[in-house]
Design a protein around this motif. Structure first.
Motif, PDB file in Angstrom:
ATOM      1  N   ARG A   7       0.849  -1.227  -0.026  1.00  0.00           N
ATOM      2  CA  ARG A   7      -0.055  -0.059  -0.156  1.00  0.00           C
ATOM      3  C   ARG A   7       1.065   1.323  -0.063  1.00  0.00           C
ATOM      4  NH1 ARG A   7      -5.032   2.063   1.086  1.00  0.00           N
ATOM      5  NH2 ARG A   7      -5.242   3.850   2.496  1.00  0.00           N
ATOM      6  N   TRP A  51      -4.053   7.216  -2.832  1.00  0.00           N
ATOM      7  CA  TRP A  51      -3.212   6.054  -2.292  1.00  0.00           C
ATOM      8  C   TRP A  51      -3.372   5.108  -3.623  1.00  0.00           C
ATOM      9  CZ3 TRP A  51      -6.465   1.727  -3.101  1.00  0.00           C
ATOM     10  CH2 TRP A  51      -8.074   2.088  -3.625  1.00  0.00           C
ATOM     11  N   GLU A  53      -2.777   0.690  -4.537  1.00  0.00           N
ATOM     12  CA  GLU A  53      -2.349  -0.747  -3.660  1.00  0.00           C
ATOM     13  C   GLU A  53      -2.102  -1.611  -4.863  1.00  0.00           C
ATOM     14  OE1 GLU A  53      -5.308  -0.653   0.128  1.00  0.00           O
ATOM     15  OE2 GLU A  53      -5.832  -1.842  -1.328  1.00  0.00           O
ATOM     16  N   TYR A  74       0.116  -5.504   5.947  1.00  0.00           N
ATOM     17  CA  TYR A  74       0.821  -5.338   4.724  1.00  0.00           C
ATOM     18  C   TYR A  74       2.399  -5.930   4.702  1.00  0.00           C
ATOM     19  CZ  TYR A  74      -2.923  -2.004   4.278  1.00  0.00           C
ATOM     20  OH  TYR A  74      -4.042  -1.278   4.364  1.00  0.00           O
TER      21      TYR A  74
END
Lengths: 199, 392
Positions: A7, A51, A53, A74
């Motif tokens: 992430r 963001w 991912e 994560y």
């Protein structure tokens, strides 16, 4: 299925989404691993909190990545803005010896970042270094990509360079490769320190 | 034309592709020649990509003044023999229903891509919400059946779009691809097969040898069997003398009012009679399953994980996935759920549109548990929680 969860959080315009696509390309196209990239969509991607991912399946036998978003804890969390530091808690990062790392930018995170000290972390003034060494903060992205290549070892240096060629304008390729190598070197230094710290 | 057609297929290999782009490429591989649309979040990348790609294959991408014009342009293009599609989101779909109903009546093939967003009304434009499931089923006035696909990955967006175009040619009813704001923007590796392989899968729009044959679906008076002819093309020999959107016979000639029931039967049964061929489903660990998850689209992926985690805890649970959501495979579901302890239906909406269909099938003998989620994806834990609750 052997999921690798990544992430990246920061603000729009830092190149978070590009970086995540580069990671996805190097793993998915160059190394032929299963990969799913998801990203902030809408106004936030153009400023404000953003963001991205990436989920990479390290198991070559798998047919499909099940859940497309990164699952906590994560393997790798990259924090590039002050606001994003709120996300960092002990339990969101894996604690295994071979994985679980927080990477953060000490030139954009100005306040005290206490949570970082509680986990394996690498804090570098990425944007500042990019500006000073390469003349533009955008190279911070490639520095991070270099760091990523070394610390995760998911894809080779050749794959990483092939990816950079695909993603950056050809006029800036040379500088980007320099930035990539710089990032790599920083990560190698970090890994050596980590090893020494352990022994 | 031959040189431009070369660009119809991407070089075979692996591509990192956005969901919306994968769907657009699937359409091009199917032989798409016309796209009419009006950009709307979260479907915009489809028209953006096709604006660049369609001229390369000798096709046309037309941004119209609104959704009404878009769908009518798509119908016009399909009438003259071009494979045609549009892409929009919920608010666009509501505007287009009038023409969809007309297209169903005169059996014009087309593919409709609905990248769903949160409603009702304008809603939240950038987040997913499977809230057009009911609207697609009843997209327009009158009685007709539709076929709707629910892909769950970028590869499927590519592959199922090819299937969707084939179904449009074969069944000549409105065909929907139900994507959403999330799926449309995921990037995944899409494997593009060689041109020859794609061509083997594609049903082309061609004029049949017997140009005097029927132009619309008809019922054999003796056997009551329905025949769906190939789509007619306006401006060729294979075209009805009249195209009217009133109950009509196989030549397009108006039916007497008292025959309207027969016409409705044709509209509906041409799909229902073929449900076994049309309905695509997938099973996951169903063999010994006592608890059955029935789902479609992205929630299936979270369900895979939830099932794996639950199995580790000794809970016998499996998934029955609907790849085609409409027509709803009533009989297949009935067989699958027979003897189940409970059915869990995770859906990205609050109502549970498919859960209600499942309830109809089970006659309320088996509890049907809805797991609603709106504006975001189901976390595997949401589904696992429901499984554990039931298994207690």
């Amino acid at each position: 299925m052997n999921r690798y969860e990544i992430r990246i959080v920061g603000y729009g315009g830092q190149g978070i989404i590009t970086l995540s696509k580069m990671i996805a390309y190097a793993s998915g196209i160059c190394e032929e691993l299963l990969v799913t990239q998801t990203e902030a969509y809408g106004a936030q991607a153009r400023g404000g909190r953003s963001w991205a991912e990436v989920v990479i399946d390290l198991d070559r036998e798998s047919k499909q990545i099940d859940y497309p978003k990164a699952l906590k804890p994560y393997d790798l969390l990259v924090i590039l803005s002050d606001a994003a530091t709120k996300e960092v808690k002990k339990e969101v990062i894996k604690k295994e010896e071979n994985t679980g790392l927080l990477i953060w930018d000490s030139s954009t995170i100005l306040g005290k970042f206490r949570a970082a000290s509680k986990m394996k972390n690498l804090g570098l003034p990425i944007q500042k270094m990019a500006l000073e060494k390469f003349g533009d903060t955008v190279y911070g992205n490639t520095i991070l990509f270099g760091i990523f290549t070394v610390v995760t070892k998911i894809f080779s240096e050749e794959s990483a360079i092939e990816t950079i060629k695909q993603f950056v304008p050809s006029s800036t390729l040379e500088k980007n490769i320099e930035a990539f190598k710089f990032g790599k070197q920083k990560a190698e230094e970090f890994l050596t320190q980590l090893k020494e710290g352990m022994s | 034309m031959s040189n431009v057609n070369g660009k119809r297929f991407l070089k075979p290999g692996k591509y990192l592709m956005m969901g919306n782009v994968a769907m657009a490429e699937g359409a091009l591989s199917s032989g798409l020649k016309f796209f009419g649309g009006y950009p709307i979040t979260p479907s915009t990348e489809v028209i953006e990509h096709l604006a660049k790609r369609l001229p390369e294959v000798g096709g046309c991408c037309m941004q119209m003044e609104d959704e009404l014009a878009s769908i009518n342009a798509v119908m016009g293009a399909s009438l003259v023999g071009a494979k045609a599609m549009t892409a929009t989101s919920g608010p666009g779909l509501s505007l287009m229903t009038e023409t969809i109903s007309m297209a169903a009546n005169i059996e014009i093939p087309f593919v409709f891509c609905d990248v769903q967003r949160c409603g009702p009304g304008t809603g939240f434009v950038t987040v997913p919400h499977h809230n057009d499931i009911g609207l697609t089923r009843f997209a327009g006035n009158g009685e007709f059946e539709v076929i709707a696909f629910a892909p769950m990955s970028c590869q499927e967006l590519f592959d199922l779009t090819i299937t969707a175009f084939n179904y449009a040619e074969t069944y000549r009813c409105p065909i929907f691809i139900l994507s959403d704001a999330y799926l449309g923007h995921i990037h995944e590796v899409v494997n593009i097969p060689p041109k020859e392989e794609i061509l083997k899968r594609v049903i082309d729009r061609t004029i049949p040898k017997d140009t005097k044959g029927a132009k619309f679906t008809y019922e054999d008076i003796k056997t009551h069997k329905l025949t769906i002819p190939k789509p007619y093309i306006v401006g060729t020999e294979f075209c009805p003398p009249l195209i009217i959107h009133l109950p009509h016979n196989q030549d397009g000639i108006l039916m007497p009012e008292e025959n309207s029931l027969r016409f409705m039967k044709i509209m509906i049964d041409k799909i229902r009679d073929n449900i076994d061929k049309i309905s695509l489903t997938e099973e996951y660990k169903l063999d010994d399953a006592e608890i059955i998850i029935i789902s479609y689209g992205l929630p299936v992926r979270a369900s895979y994980r939830a099932v794996d985690l639950a199995r580790k805890k000794g809970i016998k649970v499996g998934i029955f996935r609907l790849i085609t959501v409409w027509p709803f495979p009533k009989e297949k579901v009935k067989q699958v759920v027979a003897g189940a302890k409970a059915i869990i239906v995770p859906e990205m909406n609050y109502t549970g549109v498919i859960a209600e269909q499942v309830e109809r099938v089970t006659d309320l003998n088996i509890p049907v548990i809805k797991v609603p989620k709106v504006a975001t994806l189901h976390h595997p834990d949401d589904i696992l929680k429901a499984i554990e609750e039931v298994a207690k």
